[in-house]
Design a protein around this motif. Structure first.
Motif, PDB file in Angstrom:
ATOM      1  N   ARG A   1     -34.378 -41.752  55.355  1.00  0.00           N
ATOM      2  CA  ARG A   1     -34.596 -41.644  56.383  1.00  0.00           C
ATOM      3  C   ARG A   1     -34.555 -39.577  56.178  1.00  0.00           C
ATOM      4  N   THR A   2     -36.125 -39.572  54.969  1.00  0.00           N
ATOM      5  CA  THR A   2     -35.839 -38.664  54.886  1.00  0.00           C
ATOM      6  C   THR A   2     -36.427 -37.213  55.485  1.00  0.00           C
ATOM      7  N   ALA A   3     -36.355 -37.484  56.845  1.00  0.00           N
ATOM      8  CA  ALA A   3     -36.563 -35.965  57.370  1.00  0.00           C
ATOM      9  C   ALA A   3     -34.968 -35.697  58.216  1.00  0.00           C
ATOM     10  N   ASP A   4     -34.345 -37.223  58.508  1.00  0.00           N
ATOM     11  CA  ASP A   4     -32.305 -36.868  58.327  1.00  0.00           C
ATOM     12  C   ASP A   4     -32.255 -35.876  57.611  1.00  0.00           C
ATOM     13  N   LEU A   5     -31.966 -36.628  56.359  1.00  0.00           N
ATOM     14  CA  LEU A   5     -31.964 -36.241  54.626  1.00  0.00           C
ATOM     15  C   LEU A   5     -32.278 -34.033  54.775  1.00  0.00           C
ATOM     16  N   ALA A   6     -33.132 -34.528  54.873  1.00  0.00           N
ATOM     17  CA  ALA A   6     -33.747 -32.934  54.207  1.00  0.00           C
ATOM     18  C   ALA A   6     -32.744 -31.942  55.241  1.00  0.00           C
ATOM     19  N   ARG A   7     -32.784 -32.240  56.706  1.00  0.00           N
ATOM     20  CA  ARG A   7     -31.912 -31.568  57.693  1.00  0.00           C
ATOM     21  C   ARG A   7     -29.835 -31.111  56.881  1.00  0.00           C
ATOM     22  N   CYS A   8     -30.173 -32.283  56.704  1.00  0.00           N
ATOM     23  CA  CYS A   8     -28.824 -32.450  56.122  1.00  0.00           C
ATOM     24  C   CYS A   8     -28.665 -31.551  55.015  1.00  0.00           C
ATOM     25  N   LEU A   9     -29.581 -31.845  53.705  1.00  0.00           N
ATOM     26  CA  LEU A   9     -28.968 -30.512  53.192  1.00  0.00           C
ATOM     27  C   LEU A   9     -30.075 -29.608  53.215  1.00  0.00           C
ATOM     28  N   ALA A  10     -30.978 -28.704  54.049  1.00  0.00           N
ATOM     29  CA  ALA A  10     -30.881 -28.132  54.462  1.00  0.00           C
ATOM     30  C   ALA A  10     -29.500 -27.184  54.825  1.00  0.00           C
ATOM     31  N   ALA A  11     -28.467 -27.683  55.396  1.00  0.00           N
ATOM     32  CA  ALA A  11     -27.622 -27.654  56.196  1.00  0.00           C
ATOM     33  C   ALA A  11     -26.602 -27.391  55.596  1.00  0.00           C
TER      34      ALA A  11
ATOM     35  N   ASP B   1     -34.819 -47.562  47.322  1.00  0.00           N
ATOM     36  CA  ASP B   1     -35.896 -46.453  47.991  1.00  0.00           C
ATOM     37  C   ASP B   1     -36.719 -45.445  47.360  1.00  0.00           C
ATOM     38  N   TYR B   2     -38.198 -46.160  46.815  1.00  0.00           N
ATOM     39  CA  TYR B   2     -38.784 -45.825  46.200  1.00  0.00           C
ATOM     40  C   TYR B   2     -39.252 -43.665  47.240  1.00  0.00           C
ATOM     41  N   THR B   3     -39.203 -44.188  48.606  1.00  0.00           N
ATOM     42  CA  THR B   3     -39.867 -42.963  49.275  1.00  0.00           C
ATOM     43  C   THR B   3     -38.856 -41.675  49.390  1.00  0.00           C
ATOM     44  N   THR B   4     -37.581 -42.342  49.358  1.00  0.00           N
ATOM     45  CA  THR B   4     -36.346 -41.181  49.491  1.00  0.00           C
ATOM     46  C   THR B   4     -36.133 -40.695  47.705  1.00  0.00           C
ATOM     47  N   LEU B   5     -36.277 -41.698  46.929  1.00  0.00           N
ATOM     48  CA  LEU B   5     -35.619 -41.071  45.195  1.00  0.00           C
ATOM     49  C   LEU B   5     -37.369 -39.850  44.876  1.00  0.00           C
ATOM     50  N   ASP B   6     -37.797 -40.212  45.623  1.00  0.00           N
ATOM     51  CA  ASP B   6     -39.701 -39.447  45.258  1.00  0.00           C
ATOM     52  C   ASP B   6     -39.282 -38.243  45.786  1.00  0.00           C
ATOM     53  N   TRP B   7     -38.992 -37.531  46.670  1.00  0.00           N
ATOM     54  CA  TRP B   7     -38.519 -36.604  47.834  1.00  0.00           C
ATOM     55  C   TRP B   7     -37.119 -35.802  46.990  1.00  0.00           C
ATOM     56  N   LEU B   8     -36.800 -36.519  47.176  1.00  0.00           N
ATOM     57  CA  LEU B   8     -35.293 -36.629  46.558  1.00  0.00           C
ATOM     58  C   LEU B   8     -35.868 -35.600  45.132  1.00  0.00           C
ATOM     59  N   ARG B   9     -36.035 -36.099  44.475  1.00  0.00           N
ATOM     60  CA  ARG B   9     -36.205 -36.063  42.907  1.00  0.00           C
ATOM     61  C   ARG B   9     -37.576 -34.336  42.684  1.00  0.00           C
ATOM     62  N   THR B  10     -38.101 -34.506  43.722  1.00  0.00           N
ATOM     63  CA  THR B  10     -38.640 -33.551  43.835  1.00  0.00           C
ATOM     64  C   THR B  10     -38.650 -31.520  44.536  1.00  0.00           C
ATOM     65  N   ARG B  11     -37.370 -32.377  45.304  1.00  0.00           N
ATOM     66  CA  ARG B  11     -36.998 -31.359  45.956  1.00  0.00           C
ATOM     67  C   ARG B  11     -35.465 -30.345  44.768  1.00  0.00           C
TER      68      ARG B  11
ATOM     69  N   PRO C   1     -28.972 -27.152  40.310  1.00  0.00           N
ATOM     70  CA  PRO C   1     -28.243 -27.859  39.309  1.00  0.00           C
ATOM     71  C   PRO C   1     -26.653 -28.753  39.994  1.00  0.00           C
ATOM     72  N   ASP C   2     -26.351 -27.764  41.717  1.00  0.00           N
ATOM     73  CA  ASP C   2     -24.850 -28.639  41.970  1.00  0.00           C
ATOM     74  C   ASP C   2     -25.585 -29.322  42.894  1.00  0.00           C
ATOM     75  N   THR C   3     -26.518 -29.971  42.637  1.00  0.00           N
ATOM     76  CA  THR C   3     -26.940 -31.405  43.934  1.00  0.00           C
ATOM     77  C   THR C   3     -27.850 -33.024  42.969  1.00  0.00           C
ATOM     78  N   ARG C   4     -26.308 -33.563  42.891  1.00  0.00           N
ATOM     79  CA  ARG C   4     -27.108 -34.968  41.935  1.00  0.00           C
ATOM     80  C   ARG C   4     -27.337 -36.472  42.814  1.00  0.00           C
ATOM     81  N   ILE C   5     -28.878 -36.794  42.165  1.00  0.00           N
ATOM     82  CA  ILE C   5     -28.809 -37.667  42.499  1.00  0.00           C
ATOM     83  C   ILE C   5     -28.303 -39.470  42.141  1.00  0.00           C
ATOM     84  N   VAL C   6     -27.522 -40.498  42.633  1.00  0.00           N
ATOM     85  CA  VAL C   6     -26.661 -41.283  42.483  1.00  0.00           C
ATOM     86  C   VAL C   6     -27.530 -42.247  43.298  1.00  0.00           C
TER      87      VAL C   6
END
Length: 325
Positions: A29-39, A58-68, A73-78
């Motif tokens: 849910r990258t569009a929803d996640l984008a709104r959450c992280l923006a908030a 979930d490669y689509t989400t991971l690719d989007w997250l790694r670019t963003r 430094p305050d955000t980590r992907i686990v």
């Protein structure tokens, strides 16, 4: 401090002493996640760390997250390999370093004062183990309306009262917080984790109920403050539970989870009362026999109503067997 002013920013200086971690499970849910992280980026008091728990495949989400997140430094992907929010929550707890661990969903957007109010509440009340608030639910081209004074309670006979999305009034003690808007003190959690026996491959309905009750049983106070807000945009799920569409497996899982929690939480008299209550009465979402008949007359869906009742009976048997192990 009065519960009414528990999260009042005017009662204390802006808190930076409490280290705050925010845990956000996500899946496709990258569009929803984008709104959450923006908030979360727009918070008046930024979290010390934001941990996004993503599925390893979930490669689509991971690719989007790694670019963003390349320069954040305050955000980590686990990465989590086990399906379901329970595994994601538990991995978030183990990965976070904060004194306070906040949880929200990828389809939610916390208000700008969310982190600051949470930090102040925990700093100002040493007995506070968990804090939650209202989620403003955007659904059916509007916002779900209502006002309920009773929120987040479990009656002695097992009737669960939610209403977190329409609670109003002053902050008050509760027994159950809601996953989209909840935070816990690290010290109150200790070695406690979300129950891995709960069924489901996605939402694992009622998991926060069991966790909340366990924190409370440890002697900590849980508070619901309806002025602590997140906007909630319920998104389509990528599992068997599709919210408004009936599915035997999803219904069994939710019923099993509720019954397992009650089997282990209630007193012996309360358990037997719960068996009678859930078998005969229940609620609209999980009806007993009499309520199933009542709903059938309302909607004309006799077969579906009785089907839910029968699945609930199977779930009760399965939950009692699990609890006896």
């Amino acid at each position: 401090m009065s519960r009414r002013t528990l999260c009042d920013r005017g009662q204390a200086a802006r808190s930076l002493d409490v280290k705050v971690s925010v845990i956000v499970p996500t899946y496709r849910r990258t569009a929803d996640l984008a709104r959450c992280l923006a908030a979360l980026d727009a918070q008046q008091r930024r979290a010390d760390e934001v941990i996004v728990i993503a599925r390893h495949d979930d490669y689509t989400t991971l690719d989007w997250l790694r670019t963003r997140e390349a320069n954040r430094p305050d955000t980590r992907i686990v990465l989590v390999r086990t399906p379901g929010v329970v595994a994601a929550y538990n991995l978030g707890i183990e990965s976070a370093s904060g004194d306070v661990l906040c949880f929200t969903d990828d389809d939610a957007a916390p208000h700008p004062d969310w982190v600051e109010r949470i930090a102040l509440a925990f700093e100002n009340d040493a007995s506070l183990g968990g804090l939650g608030g209202r989620d403003i639910v955007h659904e059916r081209n509007g916002i779900l309306q209502g006002q309920k004074p009773r929120v987040g309670l479990v009656r002695w006979y097992g009737r669960a009262i939610g209403n977190h999305h329409i609670g109003h009034g002053a902050a008050r003690e509760v027994q159950v917080l809601k996953g989209v808007n909840m935070a816990f003190r690290r010290e109150a959690i200790g070695t406690l984790r979300f129950d891995g026996r709960l069924r489901g491959t996605g939402a694992q309905v009622h998991c926060e109920m069991g966790f909340s009750l366990d924190v409370q049983r440890r002697g900590w106070t849980l508070i619901y403050d309806p002025s602590l807000l997140v906007e909630h945009f319920p998104a389509q799920r990528s599992d068997e539970d599709q919210r408004d569409t009936f599915n035997d497996t999803a219904f069994y899982n939710a019923s099993f989870n509720l019954r397992l929690i009650m089997c282990e939480y209630l007193t012996p008299p309360g358990r037997w009362a719960f068996v009678a209550y859930s078998t005969l009465i229940g609620d609209r979402a999980d009806p007993g026999f009499l309520r199933a008949l009542s709903l059938a007359f309302e909607s004309g869906g006799v077969a579906l109503a009785l089907r839910k009742w029968r699945v609930g009976l199977r779930a009760m048997r399965g939950a009692w067997q699990e609890a006896a192990r």
